[in-house]
Scaffold this active site. Structure first.
Site, short mmCIF file in Angstrom:
data_model
loop_
_atom_site.label_atom_id
_atom_site.label_comp_id
_atom_site.label_asym_id
_atom_site.label_seq_id
_atom_site.Cartn_x
_atom_site.Cartn_y
_atom_site.Cartn_z
N ASN A 388 0.80 -1.23 0.00
CA ASN A 388 0.00 0.00 0.00
C ASN A 388 0.83 1.27 0.00
OD1 ASN A 388 -1.57 -2.24 1.58
ND2 ASN A 388 -3.14 -0.85 0.85
N VAL A 395 -0.01 6.66 -1.08
CA VAL A 395 -0.58 5.76 -0.09
C VAL A 395 -1.88 5.21 -0.66
CG1 VAL A 395 -1.47 5.54 2.27
CG2 VAL A 395 0.43 7.10 1.79
N CYS A 396 -1.91 3.91 -0.91
CA CYS A 396 -3.07 3.26 -1.52
C CYS A 396 -4.03 2.82 -0.42
CB CYS A 396 -2.61 2.07 -2.36
SG CYS A 396 -3.88 1.36 -3.40
N LEU A 397 -5.14 3.54 -0.30
CA LEU A 397 -6.08 3.27 0.80
C LEU A 397 -7.47 3.73 0.38
CD1 LEU A 397 -5.89 2.23 3.79
CD2 LEU A 397 -5.87 4.62 4.50
N THR A 402 -7.84 6.46 -2.99
CA THR A 402 -6.77 6.01 -3.89
C THR A 402 -6.89 4.52 -4.17
OG1 THR A 402 -5.33 5.76 -1.94
CG2 THR A 402 -5.14 7.81 -3.21
#
Length: 549
Positions: A388, A395-397, A402
């Site tokens: 992530n 920030v992959c969340l 995202t």
């Protein structure tokens, strides 16, 4: 339709095919029945196979790292090599890999001289898989489609010009298929190719180009411009209306006009700072740091004073929540001159590959906040230690929009908060089994693919956490210099104690080896990689390192 007579009609009742296999441990097998093996298409970055070209992926101990720019290990090594202050990259070819040990037997090449001379083997060595990365400049592998680089020829003015320069008149691709082929063997670092005209030859890696999937996509996109064009031009974009000036003096009677003009976020920050009684977990600085990722973000004006008031109220509410409920292992710093900026640091939780590590994030609250989530940037130093958290800082969340999600997973202007964001990153992202954070990988829990990859991924995440510590010790983010120093002054000995436990072959639980952990020893590759990292901690005189010298 013409009717064709078939003299001997028949039906295929059975087929039998065989394959030649190069196994990961270097052994070879020819004529194995195809039905006895299955493809294994999911592996991690520490997976290597015989014949692949690799580069030593070890950051020099004395490498200077600028905290204002996140850089990759590759770029650091290249800069050092180019400046002459350090050794050039060490390149080799994989002979075999032992997956259980995470060790790789590598034949290192000479790195100087003519490309063909560089392919001469200098020595063989057994190294940690965590200290290697694939050499992107020598990527040809079994089965790859390759194109021969057409030699340059003399032009009318006497100068040489390769095909890539567009000299189509002087460089003509052969009419036959002797320029395109498939890789069939990798003898001693070279590439054996079976060409389209049926001929076979051995070439050096720099004489060919490997055709990748992205090349096909680029070609498709290029063709799409004229193949699928419906003749309708894209509509021109409408100009964005300029924002109107807003009088913010009515926001607070105590705020007077200043010269030179202050940013609106600073005016708001000065107005509401007195309303907060901040704890030790959230601090104020007068000026935002120059290395803040969003420092140069345009201070967009809000549409109307009422909107500015609601934005300021939302931020004030967030500060209050952080003041009351911020966990002890998460720290926040706000700035008087930029109310829209925050800097967050969190401590890795015990029992995870990130324990005792520090992880820095820069936040920015856009004018549309809280209708839109905050922007979050991770200080990665070019290291990908979690699915992530990208090297680019993304920030992959779901909570940040995202990544896809639904319900409480996505941002809500009425229910979500900054506290929820930072707690989610610490608890859901920096967890004990980060491998399963990757999209779709949660289905592999307790399956062979998951068991094969989860432990190596966690071991590598731990090593990257240690490398992140080294970056922070050399160049701590501004405003947190003393915090970083104090953290490692108190936790440095525990970091090294954990490393020592790993070096003894034990899984670590809160820096202590347990009886259960002794039944699950770490890999030999992890121990090899740790040796150099512990030496780096000792080199910079980390607190508590004396007993390990």
């Amino acid at each position: 339709m013409r009717h064709v007579e078939v003299e001997f009609p028949m039906l295929v009742a059975n087929t039998c095919t065989t394959v030649d296999v190069v196994w990961q441990d270097g052994t070879r097998q020819q004529g194995r029945p195809s039905a006895t093996i299955v493809p294994f298409g999911i592996w991690n970055e520490q997976e290597f196979f015989p014949g692949q070209h690799v580069v030593a992926n070890v950051l020099p101990i004395n490498a200077a790292v600028d905290a204002t720019v996140d850089v990759t290990t590759t770029s650091v090594n290249n800069d050092i090599a180019a400046s002459g202050t350090g050794p050039a990259e060490r390149v080799g070819i994989v002979k075999s890999m032992q997956h259980e040990d995470q060790t790789v037997c590598v034949s290192w090449f000479k790195t100087q001289g003519h490309p063909d001379e560089a392919m001469e083997v200098e020595c063989d060595d057994t190294v940690s898989a965590y200290d290697l990365r694939l050499d992107s400049s020598h990527s040809a592998y079994y089965g790859d489609i390759v194109i021969r680089i057409v030699p340059s020829v003399s032009t009318d003015d006497g100068e040489s010009a390769p095909l890539s320069q567009g000299n189509k008149k002087k460089n003509v691709v052969p009419a036959d298929l002797s320029w395109v082929g498939r890789v069939v063997e990798l003898p001693n670092g070279h590439v054996q190719v079976k060409w389209g005209d049926g001929s076979m030859s051995t070439v050096s890696p720099h004489e060919i180009v490997v055709i990748k999937d992205e090349h096909y996509m680029e070609l498709w996109l290029e063709m799409g411009d004229w193949v699928e064009d419906n003749g309708i031009d894209d509509a021109p974009e409408e100009p964005v209306a300029a924002n109107t000036d807003i009088d913010l003096q009515n926001l607070d009677n105590d705020v007077e006009s200043v010269s030179p003009p202050m940013s609106r976020t600073r005016l708001l920050g000065l107005s509401f700072r007195s309303l907060l009684q901040l704890t030790s977990d959230i601090w104020w600085l007068e000026i935002s740091p120059l290395d803040h990722h969003y420092l140069d973000t345009t201070d967009q004006e809000m549409q109307g004073a009422s909107r500015a008031k609601s934005w300021a109220k939302a931020v004030q509410k967030e500060w209050k929540i952080l003041e009351d409920d911020l966990p002890e292992t998460i720290y926040v710093r706000a700035f008087e001159d930029r109310m829209d900026l925050l800097r967050v640091v969190m401590v890795g939780a015990s029992g995870t590959p990130y324990h005792d590590g520090l992880f820095f994030f820069d936040l920015q609250l856009p004018p549309s906040y809280p209708d839109a989530p905050p922007q979050v940037y991770y200080h990665s130093f070019g290291l990908r230690l979690n699915p992530n958290l990208y090297e680019s800082g993304t920030v992959c969340l779901s909570l940040l929009n995202t990544f896809g999600g639904e319900g409480t997973e996505v941002w809500s202007s009425t229910e979500s908060s900054l506290l929820q964001v930072v707690v989610s990153i610490q608890g859901l992202v920096l967890n004990d089994k980060p491998y399963y954070n990757e999209t779709g990988y949660e289905t592999m829990v307790d399956k062979p693919e998951g068991r094969r990859n989860a432990l190596p991924y966690s071991e590598n995440a731990y090593l990257l956490t240690l490398r992140t510590m080294l970056h922070l010790l050399r160049r701590p983010p501004r405003g947190f210099e003393e915090f970083v120093k104090e953290h490692f002054r108190h936790r440095g000995r525990f970091v090294l104690r954990a490393c020592n436990a790993w070096l003894q072959g034990n899984i670590v639980d809160n820096a202590h080896a347990t009886e259960v952990s002794r039944k699950q020893p770490c890999s030999a590759g992890l121990r090899l990689a740790l040796t150099s990292l512990v030496a780096a901690f000792i080199e910079i005189r980390a607190e508590g390192c004396e007993e390990y010298q």
